[in-house]
Design a protein around this motif. Structure first.
Motif, PDB file in Angstrom:
ATOM      1  N   TYR A  90       0.843  -1.192   0.000  1.00  8.60           N
ATOM      2  CA  TYR A  90       0.000   0.000   0.000  1.00  8.60           C
ATOM      3  C   TYR A  90       0.883   1.248   0.000  1.00  8.60           C
ATOM      4  N   LEU A  91       0.440   2.266  -0.715  1.00  8.40           N
ATOM      5  CA  LEU A  91       1.206   3.496  -0.847  1.00  8.40           C
ATOM      6  C   LEU A  91       0.331   4.622  -1.366  1.00  8.40           C
ATOM      7  N   GLN A  92       0.831   5.825  -1.259  1.00  8.37           N
ATOM      8  CA  GLN A  92       0.191   6.996  -1.845  1.00  8.37           C
ATOM      9  C   GLN A  92       0.741   7.150  -3.262  1.00  8.37           C
ATOM     10  N   ASN A  93      -0.041   7.660  -4.186  1.00  7.57           N
ATOM     11  CA  ASN A  93       0.432   7.750  -5.567  1.00  7.57           C
ATOM     12  C   ASN A  93       1.659   8.639  -5.712  1.00  7.57           C
ATOM     13  N   SER A  94       1.901   9.542  -4.786  1.00  2.68           N
ATOM     14  CA  SER A  94       3.120  10.353  -4.862  1.00  2.68           C
ATOM     15  C   SER A  94       4.367   9.490  -4.707  1.00  2.68           C
ATOM     16  N   GLY A  95       4.222   8.292  -4.164  1.00  3.52           N
ATOM     17  CA  GLY A  95       5.352   7.378  -4.003  1.00  3.52           C
ATOM     18  C   GLY A  95       5.597   6.475  -5.197  1.00  3.52           C
ATOM     19  N   LEU A  96       4.795   6.594  -6.245  1.00  4.01           N
ATOM     20  CA  LEU A  96       4.993   5.739  -7.430  1.00  4.01           C
ATOM     21  C   LEU A  96       6.380   5.904  -8.033  1.00  4.01           C
ATOM     22  N   GLY A  97       6.888   7.118  -8.012  1.00  2.00           N
ATOM     23  CA  GLY A  97       8.227   7.341  -8.568  1.00  2.00           C
ATOM     24  C   GLY A  97       9.297   6.525  -7.865  1.00  2.00           C
ATOM     25  N   ASN A  98       9.066   6.216  -6.600  1.00  2.00           N
ATOM     26  CA  ASN A  98      10.041   5.442  -5.825  1.00  2.00           C
ATOM     27  C   ASN A  98       9.984   3.939  -6.094  1.00  2.00           C
TER      28      ASN A  98
END
Length: 131
Positions: A65-73
């Motif tokens: 689970y993650l926030q979409n702002s973390g997709l780059g990571n």
């Protein structure tokens, strides 16, 4: 929707959870915490993908689970670690796009996943974040 999401994921056999906390996914995260499933809170999204990969190698069915702002990571760990080995943890992504710091990723999150060919994800859009 978010409460039934955890029940659906359990029904689908997911038994290992990791990720970076996101306030939009709080009910989902609370369901994990209240369960008996293995769960590791990660310090960043790339680490969560690595943990999920290890869990999959050990026979678990993992969910990140993650926030979409973390997709780059997670792009490099997904494309260079997971996908070559056909290991694709389920991604539960809290979608945000209304604030300036979330605007670019909020407008491109699903396109980014489609571009790399990753299909095992669910984007959870919040009440005030409908595109």
């Amino acid at each position: 929707m978010i409460n039934s999401l955890f029940n659906q994921i359990k029904h689908d056999g997911y038994n290992f959870f990791t990720g970076v906390p996101d306030s939009a996914l709080k009910p989902f995260q609370n369901s994990i915490l209240e369960s008996d499933f293995e769960h590791i809170i990660a310090t960043n999204e790339g680490q969560a993908i690595g943990i999920a990969f290890g869990a999959e190698m050990a026979g678990k069915k993992s969910c990140v689970y993650l926030q979409n702002s973390g997709l780059g990571n997670i792009i490099n760990p997904i494309t260079s670690l997971c996908m070559p080995f056909k290991i694709e943890p389920l991604l539960i992504i809290g979608h945000r796009h209304t604030l300036e710091q979330h605007k670019v990723m909020g407008e491109t999150d699903e396109q980014l996943l489609q571009l790399i060919g990753y299909t095992n994800y669910i984007i959870v859009k919040g009440e005030n974040n409908v595109k």
